[in-house]
Each structure stands twice: as structure tokens, then as C-alpha cells.
Design a protein around this motif. Structure first.
Motif, mmCIF file in Angstrom:
data_model
loop_
_atom_site.group_PDB
_atom_site.id
_atom_site.type_symbol
_atom_site.label_atom_id
_atom_site.label_comp_id
_atom_site.label_asym_id
_atom_site.label_seq_id
_atom_site.Cartn_x
_atom_site.Cartn_y
_atom_site.Cartn_z
ATOM 1 N N PRO A 159 44.864 35.123 29.980
ATOM 2 C CA PRO A 159 43.823 35.871 29.291
ATOM 3 C C PRO A 159 43.167 36.904 30.213
ATOM 4 C CG PRO A 159 42.957 33.762 29.989
ATOM 5 C CD PRO A 159 44.417 33.756 30.354
ATOM 6 N N LYS A 160 42.452 37.837 29.613
ATOM 7 C CA LYS A 160 41.652 38.785 30.390
ATOM 8 C C LYS A 160 40.172 38.452 30.170
ATOM 9 C CE LYS A 160 44.899 42.636 29.775
ATOM 10 N NZ LYS A 160 45.033 44.034 29.317
ATOM 11 N N TYR A 161 39.372 38.877 31.129
ATOM 12 C CA TYR A 161 37.928 38.583 31.049
ATOM 13 C C TYR A 161 37.104 39.865 31.198
ATOM 14 C CZ TYR A 161 39.512 33.817 32.112
ATOM 15 O OH TYR A 161 40.145 32.605 32.094
ATOM 16 N N VAL A 162 35.924 39.834 30.595
ATOM 17 C CA VAL A 162 34.905 40.848 30.884
ATOM 18 C C VAL A 162 33.713 40.110 31.479
ATOM 19 C CG1 VAL A 162 33.302 42.549 29.948
ATOM 20 C CG2 VAL A 162 35.604 42.375 29.008
ATOM 21 N N PRO A 216 32.512 37.052 49.698
ATOM 22 C CA PRO A 216 33.394 38.117 49.201
ATOM 23 C C PRO A 216 34.856 37.879 49.595
ATOM 24 C CG PRO A 216 31.417 39.045 50.176
ATOM 25 C CD PRO A 216 31.406 37.577 50.514
ATOM 26 N N ARG A 217 35.763 38.353 48.719
ATOM 27 C CA ARG A 217 37.197 38.302 49.005
ATOM 28 C C ARG A 217 37.612 39.627 49.652
ATOM 29 N NH1 ARG A 217 39.111 36.589 42.827
ATOM 30 N NH2 ARG A 217 38.163 34.514 42.829
ATOM 31 N N ASN A 218 38.720 39.581 50.368
ATOM 32 C CA ASN A 218 39.292 40.835 50.851
ATOM 33 C C ASN A 218 39.849 41.598 49.651
ATOM 34 O OD1 ASN A 218 38.937 40.676 53.713
ATOM 35 N ND2 ASN A 218 40.480 39.060 53.739
ATOM 36 N N LYS A 219 39.715 42.940 49.688
ATOM 37 C CA LYS A 219 40.291 43.771 48.624
ATOM 38 C C LYS A 219 41.201 44.806 49.259
ATOM 39 C CE LYS A 219 36.120 44.638 46.773
ATOM 40 N NZ LYS A 219 35.036 45.093 45.896
ATOM 41 N N PRO A 220 42.350 45.203 48.656
ATOM 42 C CA PRO A 220 42.906 44.639 47.431
ATOM 43 C C PRO A 220 43.424 43.202 47.639
ATOM 44 C CG PRO A 220 44.427 46.222 48.439
ATOM 45 C CD PRO A 220 43.184 46.232 49.255
ATOM 46 N N PRO A 221 43.790 42.502 46.517
ATOM 47 C CA PRO A 221 43.813 42.995 45.141
ATOM 48 C C PRO A 221 42.410 43.123 44.559
ATOM 49 C CG PRO A 221 44.309 40.659 45.157
ATOM 50 C CD PRO A 221 44.192 41.071 46.591
ATOM 51 N N PHE A 222 42.259 44.032 43.600
ATOM 52 C CA PHE A 222 40.975 44.258 42.950
ATOM 53 C C PHE A 222 40.850 43.362 41.722
ATOM 54 C CE2 PHE A 222 41.874 48.062 45.363
ATOM 55 C CZ PHE A 222 40.677 48.230 46.040
ATOM 56 N N PRO A 223 39.602 43.040 41.342
ATOM 57 C CA PRO A 223 39.414 42.146 40.196
ATOM 58 C C PRO A 223 40.080 42.646 38.908
ATOM 59 C CG PRO A 223 37.355 42.407 41.386
ATOM 60 C CD PRO A 223 38.325 43.377 41.993
ATOM 61 N N GLY A 224 40.233 43.960 38.780
ATOM 62 C CA GLY A 224 40.885 44.494 37.583
ATOM 63 C C GLY A 224 42.303 43.972 37.415
ATOM 64 N N GLN A 225 42.931 43.593 38.543
ATOM 65 C CA GLN A 225 44.302 43.044 38.476
ATOM 66 C C GLN A 225 44.308 41.534 38.720
ATOM 67 O OE1 GLN A 225 45.487 46.009 41.397
ATOM 68 N NE2 GLN A 225 47.128 46.639 40.003
ATOM 69 N N VAL A 226 43.635 41.126 39.776
ATOM 70 C CA VAL A 226 43.568 39.697 40.112
ATOM 71 C C VAL A 226 42.091 39.329 40.213
ATOM 72 C CG1 VAL A 226 44.272 37.903 41.734
ATOM 73 C CG2 VAL A 226 45.728 39.915 41.407
ATOM 74 N N GLY A 273 42.462 34.440 38.757
ATOM 75 C CA GLY A 273 43.684 35.191 39.007
ATOM 76 C C GLY A 273 44.073 36.131 37.879
ATOM 77 N N ARG A 274 43.208 36.312 36.900
ATOM 78 C CA ARG A 274 43.536 37.125 35.727
ATOM 79 C C ARG A 274 42.786 38.466 35.774
ATOM 80 N NH1 ARG A 274 48.052 34.807 34.057
ATOM 81 N NH2 ARG A 274 47.804 32.565 34.114
ATOM 82 N N ALA A 330 32.018 32.291 42.993
ATOM 83 C CA ALA A 330 30.996 31.363 42.472
ATOM 84 C C ALA A 330 31.364 30.897 41.061
ATOM 85 C CB ALA A 330 29.622 32.050 42.467
ATOM 86 N N LEU A 331 31.910 31.806 40.247
ATOM 87 C CA LEU A 331 32.329 31.411 38.890
ATOM 88 C C LEU A 331 33.445 30.377 38.941
ATOM 89 C CD1 LEU A 331 32.478 34.693 36.730
ATOM 90 C CD2 LEU A 331 31.110 32.659 36.292
ATOM 91 N N GLU A 332 34.215 30.396 40.032
ATOM 92 C CA GLU A 332 35.305 29.428 40.177
ATOM 93 C C GLU A 332 34.854 28.195 40.957
ATOM 94 O OE1 GLU A 332 38.704 31.476 41.774
ATOM 95 O OE2 GLU A 332 38.717 32.931 40.144
ATOM 96 N N ASP A 333 33.537 28.023 41.070
ATOM 97 C CA ASP A 333 32.962 26.842 41.729
ATOM 98 C C ASP A 333 33.262 26.766 43.210
ATOM 99 O OD1 ASP A 333 31.523 25.725 39.746
ATOM 100 O OD2 ASP A 333 33.148 24.459 38.981
ATOM 101 N N ARG A 334 33.437 27.928 43.820
ATOM 102 C CA ARG A 334 33.629 27.924 45.278
ATOM 103 C C ARG A 334 32.433 28.588 45.940
ATOM 104 N NH1 ARG A 334 39.200 28.705 44.020
ATOM 105 N NH2 ARG A 334 38.954 30.962 44.092
ATOM 106 N N ARG A 335 32.378 28.448 47.255
ATOM 107 C CA ARG A 335 31.299 29.073 48.027
ATOM 108 C C ARG A 335 31.335 30.588 47.783
ATOM 109 N NH1 ARG A 335 29.038 27.774 53.534
ATOM 110 N NH2 ARG A 335 28.406 29.768 54.365
ATOM 111 N N GLY A 336 30.184 31.172 47.533
ATOM 112 C CA GLY A 336 30.137 32.585 47.165
ATOM 113 C C GLY A 336 30.277 33.519 48.343
#
Ligand code: SF4
Length: 365
Positions: free
Chosen positions: A24-27, A137-147, A151-152, A129-135
């Protein structure tokens, strides 16, 4: 007409998610507004919750998402209640749920209350945080628009952006572009705080000058003169009063050496010492650093100790160390907090060197 750079960035984001095949995709509506001096999103959610819900629904429809999430700051109880009431109304009207308005489009929107922390407003830390992990930042890329979430593909915009979508769709692009002033495009919500008579949130045509906005907010409080302002919240560089003629627009404010940041004008009246103000901001970023990058974690601590020692004793601030720390944070930080943490201090030294012991006009360069 100056086309909005922000508008182009939003278009790119939506196009990216729309083009992704994965489901699925999310907003996600980023309502974790935590920058000091910034409260426009809270007021939009409290006063115009229908526009936020409608903007999320339109975004979901365009990119093909079935799930919307409003990620809201935990102190925003009144805004949360307004959104919950609006979501109930939308469900009753058949605008949410299975088969929206008899179509094959399904959409549910839920509210997720942030566990709290400035860094969770950073989009990838928010996803953690939405995935219940410590909040962190992730390295980018990949960007949230793709992953993005789980992972969606995930479309993420802030409250103001989504709330503006229904109006632009209803009235058209020409209306939006002509809403700005003097060749600038669109409208902007700005939180105005600090030394003004009527702090609050103002919706202004882009291109309105800082001086005009201060007048709208009742002028500088106590009949004092303007000394300085931060045009984009705590992370933006302070500018002296002579720049108050700057039109409020992303590009023009950058040309003057600051940034629009979080859409928050912080006004400082004549007679206010700026070094303690800058120290407060650096201390805030020290407190809110998530600690993932060692230079950010230790660098903001070192800078805070140095400024506090200078304020306490009047001893000169060692600019060679501050300069090195600023360079290091700029080059090694994963997220924006590290890039901007020392900016307010550097801008005070640049424009008001006499207020920073040990600083000459050339020191910050
Ligand atoms: S720059 Fe600072 S706040 Fe950002 S990820 Fe690194 S340690 Fe965390």
C-alpha cells in the motif's frame, strides 16, 4: 511572476509517489510542529481542520494511497479534538471509508500522537517513530516517496501545505499565483511572536514585507524600535532592522542571508541583548539533538558550554573553535538540526560583533 520553488518541490514529491508501483501507499500529514516560535500549523488544525482532512484525502486520491496518518505533536490536544470531530463528519458524509462517494477509492485516516521531541518533526525520524523505533533520522536516499513507512511509498507534507490544496484546486493555479504581491506567488501562514503587540498567526500574500507584517501584528511592543528579527523561526539567522523591507518569500529572504524555515517571524525590540537569545537557541538544539551523529551530539554541547562561560564571565568566545564546530556540523550531520544549530549565534556575531566578547566583525567568516 516568480513561480514558487516550494510549489515545484511539492509537485515533485506527489509525482514521485504517484509513479511508484508498490502497495500500500501512505499519506502522512506532519503535524509535529516543534520549532520555537512556530505555531501556525496548530492554529490551522484548530480553526480549519476540514481543510487539513480534505488536503490529505486529495493527496491520497492523487498518489493512490489508501491510508492517511496525521502525526500530531503530543501537546496539541485541542487541535487533535478538532481533527477527530472533522474525521467523524467526513466518515458520516461518506468521504472516508470503503468506496468513497460510491467510487472504488478507499481511504482511512487516523491520528497518531507523537511521543514528543523536536527531531521527530524530521520526516524520516517521524517514520521511525511510527514504526515503533527510536526516533532518529535515516540516511537519504532512499527518500520516503519511494521507501517510506514500512518500506512503502509515502507522501509526507506538513499541515499548511495540505490545507492549501483544496483552495488551489477549487480556484485554480492562476488564482494562487495572483494571490501573491509584486510578482511573488501565493499565500503564506506566518506565526508572529516576540516583541509585537499582537502575536498570532497571519495569512499574508507572499511578497508582503517583514515591516508590513510587524505592523499587521500591532507593531513592535512598548513603542520600541525594531532591533532584529528571525524570519524563519529559531533555526534561521537573525537579520538587523534595516532588512525589514525584505519581501517574505523563500528566495528573497535567502538572498538577505537567512531563510523562511518554519514560517515563523520572531521579532526582537531595541534594548534586547542578543547573545543570551542565541545561547538559548543553541541550548535548545543541544537538548534536542538525537545523538546519532557524534559531531552534532558533542559539538552542540561544546558550543553551549563555551557561550554559557562567556555570558557568565565576560571572557572572550574562541571563534576559531566555534567556526570549526560550525563547519564540522555542516559537513557531517545527517539532518537539518546539525546544519542549523549554530547559525543564530553566527548571525549575531556577524551583525552585532560588539555584543559577543572576543568577536570582531570578521570573526564569523
Ligand atoms: S544531526 Fe543531530 S539531530 Fe540530526 S541525526 Fe545527527 S545527531 Fe541527530
Amino acid at each position: 511572476m516568480v513561480r514558487s520553488r516550494v510549489g515545484s518541490a511539492i509537485h515533485m514529491k506527489w509525482k514521485l509517489v504517484r509513479g511508484e508501483e508498490a502497495r500500500p501507499k501512505y499519506v502522512v500529514c506532519n503535524a509535529d510542529e516543534s520549532e520555537p516560535g512556530t505555531f501556525k500549523d496548530r492554529v490551522i488544525m484548530e480553526e480549519l481542520p476540514h481543510l487539513v482532512v480534505e488536503g490529505i484525502a486529495l493527496g491520497a486520491f492523487v498518489v493512490g494511497a489508501e491510508k492517511g496518518i496525521i502525526y500530531i505533536r503530543h501537546e496539541y490536544g485541542r487541535a487533535k479534538a478538532a481533527l477527530e470531530a472533522e474525521l467523524d463528519r467526513a466518515r458520516l458524509a461518506g468521504l472516508l471509508g470503503s468506496g468513497v462517494l460510491g467510487s472504488d477509492f478507499n481511504l482511512e485516516i487516523e491520528i497518531f500522537v507523537s511521543p514528543g521531541g523536536y527531531i521527530l518533526g524530521e520526516e524520516t525520524a517521524l517514520l521511525e517513530a511510527l514504526e515503533d523505533r527510536r526516533g532518529e533520522p535515516r540516511n537519504k536516499p532512499p527518500f520516503p516517496g519511494q521507501v517510506g513507512l514500512r518500506g512503502r511509498p509515502t507522501l509526507m507534507n506538513n499541515v499548511e501545505t495540505l490545507a492549501l490544496v483544496p483552495g488551489i484546486l477549487r480556484h485554480g493555479v492562476s488564482w494562487w499565483e495572483s494571490a501573491g504581491r509584486d510578482g511573488h506567488s501565493g499565500l503564506k501562514f506566518i506565526s508572529v511572536s516576540g516583541h509585537v503587540e499582537r502575536p498570532g498567526v497571519y495569512e499574508i500574500p507572499t511578497g508582503t514585507t517583514v515591516a508590513e507584517l510587524i505592523e499587521l501584528a500591532g507593531g513592535v511592543s512598548g513603542d520600541r524600535a525594531l532591533k532584529a528579527f528571525a524570519p524563519g523561526g529559531a533555526s534561521s539567522n537573525f537579520l538587523p532592522a534595516e532588512h525589514a523591507d525584505v519581501p517574505i518569500d523563500f528566495a528573497t529572504i535567502e538572498e538577505r542571508g537567512s531563510m523562511m524555515g518554519s514560517g515563523a517571524l520572531v521579532v526582537v525590540a531595541e534594548g534586547t541583548p542578543l547573545l543570551p537569545l542565541a545561547a538559548n537557541i543553541v541550548r535548545f538544539f543541544r537538548n534536542e539533538s538525537c545523538g546519532k551523529c557524534v559531531p552534532c551530539r558533542l559539538g552542540t554541547q561544546k558550543a553551549t558550554e563555551m557561550i554559557e562561560a562567556t555570558i557568565e564571565s565576560g571572557a572572550p568566545l574562541d571563534w576559531s573553535v566555534i567556526r570549526k564546530l560550525n563547519l564540522l556540523l555542516g559537513e557531517t550531520s545527517i539532518c537539518g538540526l546539525g546544519y542549523v544549530a549554530l547559525n543564530p549565534l553566527i548571525s549575531v556575531a556577524e551583525h552585532w560583533p560588539g555584543e559577543v566578547p572576543g568577536c570582531s566583525a570578521e570573526a564569523p567568516e
